[in-house]
Motif scaffolding. Structure first.
Motif, PDB file in Angstrom:
ATOM      1  N   SER A 533       0.829  -1.209   0.000  1.00 53.93           N
ATOM      2  CA  SER A 533       0.000   0.000   0.000  1.00 53.93           C
ATOM      3  C   SER A 533       0.855   1.247   0.000  1.00 53.93           C
ATOM      4  O   SER A 533       1.972   1.269   0.528  1.00 53.93           O
ATOM      5  N   ILE A 534       0.315   2.293  -0.578  1.00 57.18           N
ATOM      6  CA  ILE A 534       0.907   3.625  -0.556  1.00 57.18           C
ATOM      7  C   ILE A 534      -0.158   4.577  -0.034  1.00 57.18           C
ATOM      8  O   ILE A 534      -1.206   4.752  -0.671  1.00 57.18           O
ATOM      9  N   GLY A 535       0.080   5.145   1.134  1.00 57.08           N
ATOM     10  CA  GLY A 535      -0.909   6.045   1.733  1.00 57.08           C
ATOM     11  C   GLY A 535      -2.202   5.352   2.074  1.00 57.08           C
ATOM     12  O   GLY A 535      -3.287   5.941   1.967  1.00 57.08           O
ATOM     13  N   GLY A 536      -2.108   4.053   2.459  1.00 59.49           N
ATOM     14  CA  GLY A 536      -3.298   3.313   2.846  1.00 59.49           C
ATOM     15  C   GLY A 536      -4.070   2.715   1.701  1.00 59.49           C
ATOM     16  O   GLY A 536      -5.089   2.049   1.912  1.00 59.49           O
ATOM     17  N   THR A 537      -3.601   2.900   0.459  1.00 64.75           N
ATOM     18  CA  THR A 537      -4.279   2.348  -0.720  1.00 64.75           C
ATOM     19  C   THR A 537      -3.319   1.418  -1.449  1.00 64.75           C
ATOM     20  O   THR A 537      -2.157   1.775  -1.684  1.00 64.75           O
ATOM     21  N   THR A 538      -3.786   0.227  -1.803  1.00 66.96           N
ATOM     22  CA  THR A 538      -2.910  -0.722  -2.497  1.00 66.96           C
ATOM     23  C   THR A 538      -2.527  -0.187  -3.878  1.00 66.96           C
ATOM     24  O   THR A 538      -3.267   0.589  -4.497  1.00 66.96           O
ATOM     25  N   ILE A 539      -1.363  -0.633  -4.335  1.00 68.51           N
ATOM     26  CA  ILE A 539      -0.903  -0.225  -5.669  1.00 68.51           C
ATOM     27  C   ILE A 539      -1.903  -0.678  -6.722  1.00 68.51           C
ATOM     28  O   ILE A 539      -2.136   0.022  -7.722  1.00 68.51           O
ATOM     29  N   LEU A 540      -2.533  -1.844  -6.493  1.00 68.85           N
ATOM     30  CA  LEU A 540      -3.534  -2.349  -7.435  1.00 68.85           C
ATOM     31  C   LEU A 540      -4.681  -1.352  -7.590  1.00 68.85           C
ATOM     32  O   LEU A 540      -5.113  -1.051  -8.713  1.00 68.85           O
ATOM     33  N   SER A 541      -5.169  -0.821  -6.476  1.00 68.77           N
ATOM     34  CA  SER A 541      -6.272   0.143  -6.523  1.00 68.77           C
ATOM     35  C   SER A 541      -5.834   1.449  -7.160  1.00 68.77           C
ATOM     36  O   SER A 541      -6.594   2.077  -7.912  1.00 68.77           O
ATOM     37  N   ILE A 542      -4.610   1.876  -6.856  1.00 65.11           N
ATOM     38  CA  ILE A 542      -4.092   3.120  -7.447  1.00 65.11           C
ATOM     39  C   ILE A 542      -4.038   2.998  -8.970  1.00 65.11           C
ATOM     40  O   ILE A 542      -4.449   3.903  -9.709  1.00 65.11           O
ATOM     41  N   LEU A 543      -3.528   1.845  -9.448  1.00 63.55           N
ATOM     42  CA  LEU A 543      -3.431   1.639 -10.897  1.00 63.55           C
ATOM     43  C   LEU A 543      -4.823   1.541 -11.530  1.00 63.55           C
ATOM     44  O   LEU A 543      -5.057   2.070 -12.630  1.00 63.55           O
ATOM     45  N   ALA A 544      -5.757   0.865 -10.841  1.00 64.49           N
ATOM     46  CA  ALA A 544      -7.118   0.753 -11.373  1.00 64.49           C
ATOM     47  C   ALA A 544      -7.775   2.120 -11.479  1.00 64.49           C
ATOM     48  O   ALA A 544      -8.475   2.419 -12.465  1.00 64.49           O
ATOM     49  N   ASN A 545      -7.570   2.975 -10.480  1.00 63.23           N
ATOM     50  CA  ASN A 545      -8.125   4.338 -10.529  1.00 63.23           C
ATOM     51  C   ASN A 545      -7.498   5.152 -11.660  1.00 63.23           C
ATOM     52  O   ASN A 545      -8.160   5.996 -12.269  1.00 63.23           O
ATOM     53  N   PHE A 546      -6.214   4.870 -11.933  1.00 57.88           N
ATOM     54  CA  PHE A 546      -5.538   5.571 -13.033  1.00 57.88           C
ATOM     55  C   PHE A 546      -6.192   5.231 -14.377  1.00 57.88           C
ATOM     56  O   PHE A 546      -6.360   6.092 -15.243  1.00 57.88           O
ATOM     57  N   PHE A 547      -6.559   3.950 -14.567  1.00 58.49           N
ATOM     58  CA  PHE A 547      -7.177   3.511 -15.822  1.00 58.49           C
ATOM     59  C   PHE A 547      -8.685   3.758 -15.873  1.00 58.49           C
ATOM     60  O   PHE A 547      -9.299   3.566 -16.925  1.00 58.49           O
ATOM     61  N   GLN A 548      -9.284   4.198 -14.746  1.00 63.10           N
ATOM     62  CA  GLN A 548     -10.731   4.319 -14.673  1.00 63.10           C
ATOM     63  C   GLN A 548     -11.337   5.225 -15.755  1.00 63.10           C
ATOM     64  O   GLN A 548     -12.320   4.840 -16.399  1.00 63.10           O
ATOM     65  N   PRO A 549     -10.815   6.441 -15.991  1.00 62.23           N
ATOM     66  CA  PRO A 549     -11.423   7.302 -17.030  1.00 62.23           C
ATOM     67  C   PRO A 549     -11.443   6.645 -18.411  1.00 62.23           C
ATOM     68  O   PRO A 549     -12.455   6.708 -19.117  1.00 62.23           O
ATOM     69  N   LEU A 550     -10.313   6.006 -18.779  1.00 58.09           N
ATOM     70  CA  LEU A 550     -10.260   5.332 -20.085  1.00 58.09           C
ATOM     71  C   LEU A 550     -11.221   4.153 -20.102  1.00 58.09           C
ATOM     72  O   LEU A 550     -11.899   3.910 -21.105  1.00 58.09           O
TER      73      LEU A 550
END
Length: 666
Positions: A533-550
């Motif tokens: 996790s980074i700042g309480g959020t897993t890297i998996l979730s961070i990456l998923a949020n990054f791809f969310q708009p697309l």
């Protein structure tokens, strides 16, 4: 003990590999020819007091090379050091095989002619006067039925005894003979046959790498005039005339209509009206058998590996291993590996034998014949259809199969579009979506309906292959379709045992081994991004949020896109990664119950559009890492590997965007 090096050569489909396997048994080795991407096979056998190393050359129709395989065979016969050449002929079509016999005897005196498939000729009431054939050729002639092991001892005996000094005297048209007389003095200092070197140069073969001390400019100046009037038919015509003359003397047909039944089948399978529908039906049957009978062994494998996992976890806990090591090795690497094996092995163990069965029956060349005209319209080669069939099992195998295409441009077309055929690794995810959202899971006909849907999806991939091949032929790969020789071999009863062994060991385990080798490091990466996790959020979730708009733009979501990208090492793990992300479990899990899985997906906002676009993206997205590395190896360039990555992804994203816009409008 004496030692002899033996070259084994023959046309495709004459039983050459059967002869090789029968002689060498398990003492076989494979590797790449120096500087080539075509694999060789060589083996050893003992006979009397002689150790023989036998080199199984690629099947070829001519030693004046056109394709990569023909070039490998031609260069070996012309330039390598060996003692004897065995030319394997088809007793059913002896006259056609004699072309290669004459060319080989023109290069090396020590030739033994192996007339194979004598049992087939006997069934068709074809008689061959072997003694007369031996007199006509002036070399030993041995009849064999390699599949039964008949005649092989005599073949080896003749290989040991043959000791000739003269070449076969083929006489070509006068201008060719005058040219040969003019240039052969330049090559007499080499250990190669100067006459055949002259013929290869006249035919356009680039062989100066074997002749480092020759003045290339002087040779090229002597070539200018004969090349202006040269026609390859002048060489081919001489060979055909000689083959026909000898064939008429030694072959007798008791039944002139011996091939009438084959012609009837060909009329059905290659007919413009019935040919393609029959092909589609065969595809449907293979898919249905794969879907229908792979579920049970897949579940058994899952259960077996789950049992092993509990024992490994117990062992790790007993040894007080840290939690993160247990997570990396068990929940990451082990689960990823076992998922790939459980998902891939059963379908491939069914699909590849069925595919090999069609190959042995002689059906695959008919498929190439039927698709040759559509590919010609797209400025591609009909042989591309064979690579597409291979791609249905594994795209990496399909890419390697493109070696059979002579033209470099057309070979690139086949390589760049091969991923439009869904491999076995993509079938489970596509079938799951079809079952959950379009077919229903309780119907007794669900496997049949799923197979129909999957057949339709593959036909979409075929249509896209035609379209993209045409566009590429008009743009970055400009050119016109080349002609090629397509043999329609006789229909033969396949050897079921050998089909199973060959398909399992040569194809299934080979492909599975490649997938496993890339799945292991992928398991570590997946566990890492799901648990760190980074700042309480897993890297998996961070990456998923990054791809969310697309993802939303494409009618999907960020987790779906991330699952495809993390599934780059192996397509089989896309669906389990998706479940891992949605359930936030930190490790991959098996979800065999499609009702439960559908509930999870619907709770995440999935609709019919999401399911359709997921299937579209399964069909059209970047190839797996194994295929990309294979493309780089086959093309010797990262450029084409990058294009092969971008091209299907761009198409998949484009189709998803179009479908989302249509759903919004209607």
């Amino acid at each position: 003990m004496k030692h002899k090096k033996v070259a084994l050569i023959g046309n495709p489909n004459v039983g050459k590999s059967t002869v090789f396997n029968a002689l060498t048994g398990l003492h076989q080795h494979t590797g790449n020819w120096p500087g080539k991407t075509v694999e060789n096979a060589y083996g050893e056998c003992h006979f009397q007091d002689t150790l023989m190393t036998i080199y199984d050359l690629p099947g070829t129709y001519s030693l004046v090379s056109h394709s990569l395989e023909e070039q490998v065979a031609s260069d070996f016969i012309c330039f390598e050091q060996y003692d004897v050449a065995i030319v394997v002929c088809d007793a059913v079509c002896l006259e056609r095989s004699l072309n290669l016999v004459f060319q080989t005897m023109e290069i090396i005196p020590n030739v033994v002619v192996c007339v194979n498939l004598m049992d087939e000729a006997k069934k068709k009431k074809i008689r061959i006067n072997l003694k007369k054939l031996e007199e006509c050729l002036g070399v030993p002639v041995v009849s064999t039925s390699a599949i039964r092991g008949e005649g092989l001892d005599e073949l080896m005996r003749q290989v040991i005894q043959v000791d000739r000094k003269t070449y076969y005297p083929l006489i070509y048209p006068k201008y060719i003979e005058d040219y040969i007389t003019l240039v052969t003095p330049f090559f007499e200092k080499f250990d190669y046959n100067p006459r055949f070197i002259a013929l290869k140069l006249l035919s356009g073969d680039s062989i100066f790498s074997y002749l480092p001390e020759v003045n290339q400019e002087e040779i090229k100046s002597l070539l200018r005039f004969p090349r202006k009037i040269f026609r390859e038919d002048d060489i081919v015509g001489t060979l055909l005339a000689e083959s026909k003359k000898v064939g008429q003397e030694v072959v007798q047909f008791e039944d002139e209509k011996y091939d009438q039944s084959m012609r009837k089948w060909d009329k059905i399978l290659t007919d413009k009206i019935t040919g393609i529908p029959i092909m589609i039906f065969m595809l449907f049957v293979i898919l249905w058998l794969t879907i229908r009978f792979s579920n049970i062994p897949s579940s058994l494998l899952f259960d077996f590996f789950a049992f092993i996992e509990t024992k490994l976890t117990w062992l790790f806990n007993m040894l007080s291993f840290p939690w993160w090591l247990n997570g990396v090795l068990i929940e990451g690497v082990y689960r990823t590996l076992t998922w790939v094996i459980s998902v891939m092995l059963p379908p491939m163990a069914i699909f590849f034998p069925l595919f090999t069965l069609l190959e042995d029956l002689g059906v695959l060349p008919r498929i190439a014949f039927n698709l040759d005209h559509p590919f010609e319209k797209c400025r591609a080669c009909g042989k591309q259809s064979l690579t597409m069939c291979m791609g249905l099992g594994c795209n990496a195998v399909g890419v390697m199969g493109a070696r059979i295409i002579d033209s470099k441009r057309e070979r690139l077309l086949a390589i760049l579009t091969n991923s439009f055929m869904p491999c076995n690794g993509r079938f489970p995810a596509m079938i799951s979506m079809i079952s959950m959202f379009f077919v229903g899971m309780s119907s007794q006909y669900s496997s049949v309906i799923s197979s129909l849907f999957l057949t339709g999806i593959i036909l979409l991939g075929i249509m896209m292959t035609f379209l993209v091949s045409y566009i590429l032929s008009k743009t970055i790969l400009k050119g016109y379709p080349s002609s090629f020789t397509l043999e329609l071999p006789p229909y033969r009863r396949p050897q079921i045992g050998k089909v199973i062994i060959r398909s399992i060991f040569d194809r299934t385990l080979f492909v599975l081994g490649r997938a496993v080798s890339v799945a292991a490091p992928a398991g570590f990466v997946i566990w890492f991004v799901a648990n760190v996790s980074i700042g309480g959020t897993t890297i998996l979730s961070i990456l998923a949020n990054f791809f969310q708009p697309l993802g939303i733009l494409l009618g999907l979501d960020g987790m779906i896109l991330l699952a495809f990208f993390l599934g780059f090492p192996a397509n089989e793990i896309v669906l389990p990664i998706l479940m891992l992300g949605y359930l936030s479990l930190g490790s991959m899990m098996e979800v065999n119950d499609l009702v439960v899985m559908k509930g999870i997906l619907v709770n995440q906002g999935w609709t019919i559009l999401t399911a359709i676009n997921f299937i579209i993206l399964c069909l059209f997205h970047f190839p797996c890492s194994t295929t990309i590395l294979t493309i780089k190896k086959e093309t010797n360039s990262w450029k084409w590997a990058v294009i092969a990555f971008i091209l299907p992804t761009f198409i998949g994203f484009g189709l998803c965007l179009i479908l989302r816009c249509l759903f919004l409008l209607f």
